[in-house]
Design an enzyme around this catalytic site. Sequence first.
Site, short mmCIF file in Angstrom:
data_model
loop_
_atom_site.label_atom_id
_atom_site.label_comp_id
_atom_site.label_asym_id
_atom_site.label_seq_id
_atom_site.Cartn_x
_atom_site.Cartn_y
_atom_site.Cartn_z
N LYS A 1 13.45 2.38 0.45
CA LYS A 1 12.28 1.78 -0.22
C LYS A 1 12.72 0.61 -1.11
O LYS A 1 12.11 -0.47 -1.11
CB LYS A 1 11.58 2.87 -1.03
CG LYS A 1 10.51 2.40 -1.99
CD LYS A 1 9.20 2.15 -1.30
CE LYS A 1 8.15 1.63 -2.27
NZ LYS A 1 6.94 1.19 -1.63
N THR B 1 7.92 6.47 -6.14
CA THR B 1 9.02 5.52 -6.00
C THR B 1 9.87 5.62 -7.26
O THR B 1 9.39 5.29 -8.36
CB THR B 1 8.49 4.08 -5.87
OG1 THR B 1 7.64 4.00 -4.73
CG2 THR B 1 9.64 3.08 -5.70
N LYS C 1 8.51 -3.34 -11.06
CA LYS C 1 9.14 -2.02 -11.17
C LYS C 1 10.18 -1.82 -10.06
O LYS C 1 11.31 -1.41 -10.31
CB LYS C 1 8.05 -0.93 -11.07
CG LYS C 1 8.61 0.48 -10.99
CD LYS C 1 7.58 1.51 -10.57
CE LYS C 1 8.28 2.80 -10.16
NZ LYS C 1 7.36 3.83 -9.67
P1 NAD Z 1 -0.95 5.93 -10.91
O1 NAD Z 1 -0.48 5.59 -12.27
O2 NAD Z 1 -2.30 5.52 -10.46
O3 NAD Z 1 -0.86 7.55 -10.72
C1 NAD Z 1 0.11 8.37 -11.31
C2 NAD Z 1 -0.58 9.66 -11.70
O4 NAD Z 1 0.40 10.58 -12.21
C3 NAD Z 1 -1.61 9.46 -12.83
O5 NAD Z 1 -2.87 9.99 -12.43
C4 NAD Z 1 -1.01 10.22 -14.01
O6 NAD Z 1 -1.99 10.80 -14.87
C5 NAD Z 1 -0.20 11.28 -13.28
N1 NAD Z 1 0.83 11.88 -14.13
C6 NAD Z 1 1.72 11.26 -14.94
N2 NAD Z 1 2.51 12.16 -15.55
C7 NAD Z 1 2.11 13.37 -15.11
C8 NAD Z 1 2.55 14.70 -15.38
N3 NAD Z 1 3.55 14.96 -16.22
N4 NAD Z 1 1.91 15.72 -14.76
C9 NAD Z 1 0.89 15.48 -13.90
N5 NAD Z 1 0.42 14.24 -13.59
C10 NAD Z 1 1.04 13.21 -14.21
O7 NAD Z 1 0.18 5.40 -9.92
P2 NAD Z 1 0.05 5.15 -8.33
O8 NAD Z 1 -0.34 3.77 -8.06
O9 NAD Z 1 -0.69 6.30 -7.74
O10 NAD Z 1 1.60 5.26 -7.92
C11 NAD Z 1 2.28 6.50 -7.86
C12 NAD Z 1 3.68 6.25 -7.31
O11 NAD Z 1 3.57 5.64 -6.02
C13 NAD Z 1 4.53 5.31 -8.17
O12 NAD Z 1 5.84 5.80 -8.19
C14 NAD Z 1 4.40 3.97 -7.45
O13 NAD Z 1 5.52 3.13 -7.67
C15 NAD Z 1 4.33 4.43 -6.00
N6 NAD Z 1 3.63 3.48 -5.10
C16 NAD Z 1 2.45 2.89 -5.45
C17 NAD Z 1 1.83 2.02 -4.56
C18 NAD Z 1 0.51 1.37 -4.91
O14 NAD Z 1 0.11 0.43 -4.20
N7 NAD Z 1 -0.18 1.80 -5.96
C19 NAD Z 1 2.41 1.75 -3.31
C20 NAD Z 1 3.59 2.40 -2.96
C21 NAD Z 1 4.19 3.27 -3.86
#
Ligand code: NAD
Length: 297
Positions: A168, A93, A243
Amino acid sequence: MSKIAFIGLGNMGLPMAVNLKKAGHDVHAFDRVPAAMEAAAREGMTASASAIEAVSDAEFVVTMLPNGPIVLAVMAEIVPAAASGAVIIDCSTIDVESARSASEMAEKSGLRLLDAPVSGGTGGAQAGTLTFMVGGEKQAFDKASPILDIMGGKLVHCGASGAGQAAKICNNMLLGISMIGACESFALAEKLGLSAQAAFDVISTSSGFCWSVNNYCPVPGIGPDSPADHDFKPGFAAELMLKDLGLSQQAASGTGQATPMGEHAMQLYQSFLEEGGSGKDFSGIIEYLKTAARPAD
Ligand code: NAD
């Protein structure tokens, strides 16, 4: 079977990648955190040493990353290394502008990129029932659909590049506003001596009905099981709602659209987080609203 690179194996990315692997695809995973790489390897994925290594020869590249600057930095790395004809699917997102910039970057190298943010949370990611809101070329959408279908229950092609992120952001701005409205109604009902059950029975079948009341009621013991029944353990964390409301306000400011309710919702979530809401579900804002001082009448 396709070779799929999956970058970003966090709360959402890991279970999404697991579903691709279970469906029989050859998944090459990369995350900058070693524990995430170990988890991917345990699930039978190939642990790549870098994002560049993961994307080499991949037919599809899926990214699930925290924010726009990180997505653009990862795209700058992988776009030159990706195979010609590869479709990049960014499920993070992020803001609409970054999504469009990422797509332009890909296009200049002859690749196609879809912005494909999701709703459905970690439960949907595990169950493979996410809703995908997709922006980008229809042809690329059609090619990616069988892959998205494995991770999702519903796919909506919203339009050109950035349209998925636009959908979204608009949805989640409304969700933030409606959750605050639901919480205010239940808090006021309590002060008026109305039982939460009576308030639910009326509102959920009257003109106030909405997802925040009917499916995700912020009061414990009322309506279907929700984070309120589990001490507001997320679910969808208040931090993530803040966010998304921030992204909505960035978009509102960039387009000159007035969104006074969205702006106020963002301020309320900021206050909730500053006053104990950190780590709680976004519906936990009812606790903050119940104790917030009312401006002098
Ligand atoms: P999270 O922080 O658990 O996961 C993000 C991952 O990206 C981490 O494991 C981190 O180490 C990795 N990362 C960061 N920089 C990196 C790089 N340069 N190279 C490789 N890996 C890298 O976050 P999440 O909850 O999985 O959310 C991910 C996305 O999904 C976000 O944009 C969030 O807004 C969106 N989202 C989350 C939810 C939810 O309920 N958690 C729901 C809908 C959308």
